[in-house]
Design an enzyme around this catalytic site. Structure first.
Site, short mmCIF file in Angstrom:
data_model
loop_
_atom_site.label_atom_id
_atom_site.label_comp_id
_atom_site.label_asym_id
_atom_site.label_seq_id
_atom_site.Cartn_x
_atom_site.Cartn_y
_atom_site.Cartn_z
N ASP A 19 -11.69 -9.29 -14.47
CA ASP A 19 -10.93 -8.26 -15.18
C ASP A 19 -11.08 -8.46 -16.68
O ASP A 19 -11.33 -9.58 -17.14
CB ASP A 19 -9.42 -8.40 -14.89
N ARG A 77 -17.60 -2.68 -14.26
CA ARG A 77 -16.51 -1.75 -13.94
C ARG A 77 -16.05 -1.14 -15.26
O ARG A 77 -15.57 -1.85 -16.15
CB ARG A 77 -15.36 -2.53 -13.31
#
Ligand code: FAD
Length: 309
Positions: free
Chosen positions: A132, A182
């Site tokens: 992340d 992402r």
């Protein structure tokens, strides 16, 4: 940026508010909409239900900015077990981690070692590990962690935030690696000298970054794109681009959060599109939950309704 968003994001780091809000029954009731529960078993059950609808998943245990090395060790061991449990359950569920959960704030070398252990287990289990992206001060060390890990295995991807001006450059510098990226809009409170203050600029940058990651050059390098958004017009614009430019279906996947845009999730799955839903579970949900509220002011009314419900 709306005042409401700033207030909620500022509140997400307030320990006084966290202490009180997490005990309030109406807040606990409203978090259930985005969160299957505290235990990894709750997340696995949710992943099983989504699998039944043709949707694969990504699991993440909530927690960030740890203050003791022992906690980072505990988190690492937890994720090692998650890889084993996912394999035992026969699920296609990736794992996503925050570098500060693995000890980035405490000791960078320890964080790298913890990430290496997780990547080795992902390799062993034929699975995949995502990193992340957190506050902008972590972007450089997170990119560094990713580059080091990517040199060891291709079973790792990284989140990059479209609200940051620097991200276009970061994509260019990662492109030769054929990375799994992402693209997200960005969930934290960032100053206007680092991040686009206007939502329309963030959306446009999101589009440009995704187009770049679907380009022939990115494809030749072996890039994989995760289009991580609930913004339906934006997702449709990107689908149209992929169609027009004959981007292979294997080059990208949609990614959404558990409990958000459920209608769109079902539509994508019904059309046979590749979609992964990120399921967050665990006890430390307050800052993450406040970021979800900040994304959509209507969610605040949902909390208020729960106060009386
Ligand atoms: C798979 C995935 C992984 C992510 N990982 C990261 C990460 O590593 N780092 C990071 O900074 N951010 C991450 N995010 C969060 C991201 O940055 C955004 O904050 C979040 O996705 C909301 O933006 P949006 O793209 O959905 O678009 P928006 O323009 O904010 O929303 C579009 C529409 O989606 C719906 N919607 C969006 N959010 C909500 C919500 N909370 N509740 C209800 N409806 C909503 C609304 O209808 C809204 O109109 C991730 C998001 C996803 C989907």
């Amino acid at each position: 940026m709306s005042v409401m968003r700033s207030v909620l994001l500022a509140g997400s780091t307030n320990p006084w508010l966290r202490e009180r809000a997490t005990k309030a029954a109406f807040v606990r009731r409203s978090v259930r909409r985005f969160w299957p529960g505290e235990r990894v078993e709750d997340a696995l059950e949710a992943a099983r239900a989504l699998k039944g609808q043709g949707i694969n998943t990504i699991l993440t245990a909530l927690g960030e900015n740890l203050t003791h090395a022992e906690e980072a060790e505990e988190v690492t061991r937890h994720y090692l077990e998650v890889f084993d449990k996912v394999a035992a359950a026969g699920l296609d569920a990736h794992v996503s981690v925050k570098p500060t959960q693995l000890g980035l704030d405490l000791d960078r070398a320890m964080c790298e070692r913890n990430l290496d252990r997780l990547l080795a287990r992902a390799d062993q289990r034929n699975n995949f590990l995502w990193i992340d992206m957190e506050y902008s001060r972590y972007v450089d060390p997170t990119l560094e962690l990713f580059r080091r890990a990517r040199a060891k295995s291709a079973r790792i991807g990284i989140a990059l935030q479209a609200y940051l001006y620097r991200t276009a450059q970061d994509v260019e510098s990662l492109l030769p690696l054929g990375p799994a990226v992402r693209i997200v809009k960005g969930a934290y409170l960032e100053p206007p000298d680092l991040a686009y203050p206007k939502k329309s600029d963030v959306d446009e940058n999101f589009y440009r970054l995704c187009v770049r990651l679907m380009s022939p050059e990115a494809q030749r390098a072996g890039a994989l794109l995760h289009i991580a958004t609930h913004d339906v017009p934006l997702a449709e614009r990107l689908e149209a681009h992929a169609r027009e430019h004959a981007v292979p279906a294997s080059a990208y996947e949609f990614a959404m959060l558990y409990g958000i845009g459920v209608g769109q999730q079902r539509r994508l799955a019904a059309e046979g599109k590749r979609l992964r839903v990120l399921i967050s579970y665990g006890a430390y949900w307050f800052p993450w939950y406040m970021r979800r509220l900040a994304e959509r002011p209507a969610n605040v009314w949902f909390v208020v309704k729960n106060l009386f419900g």
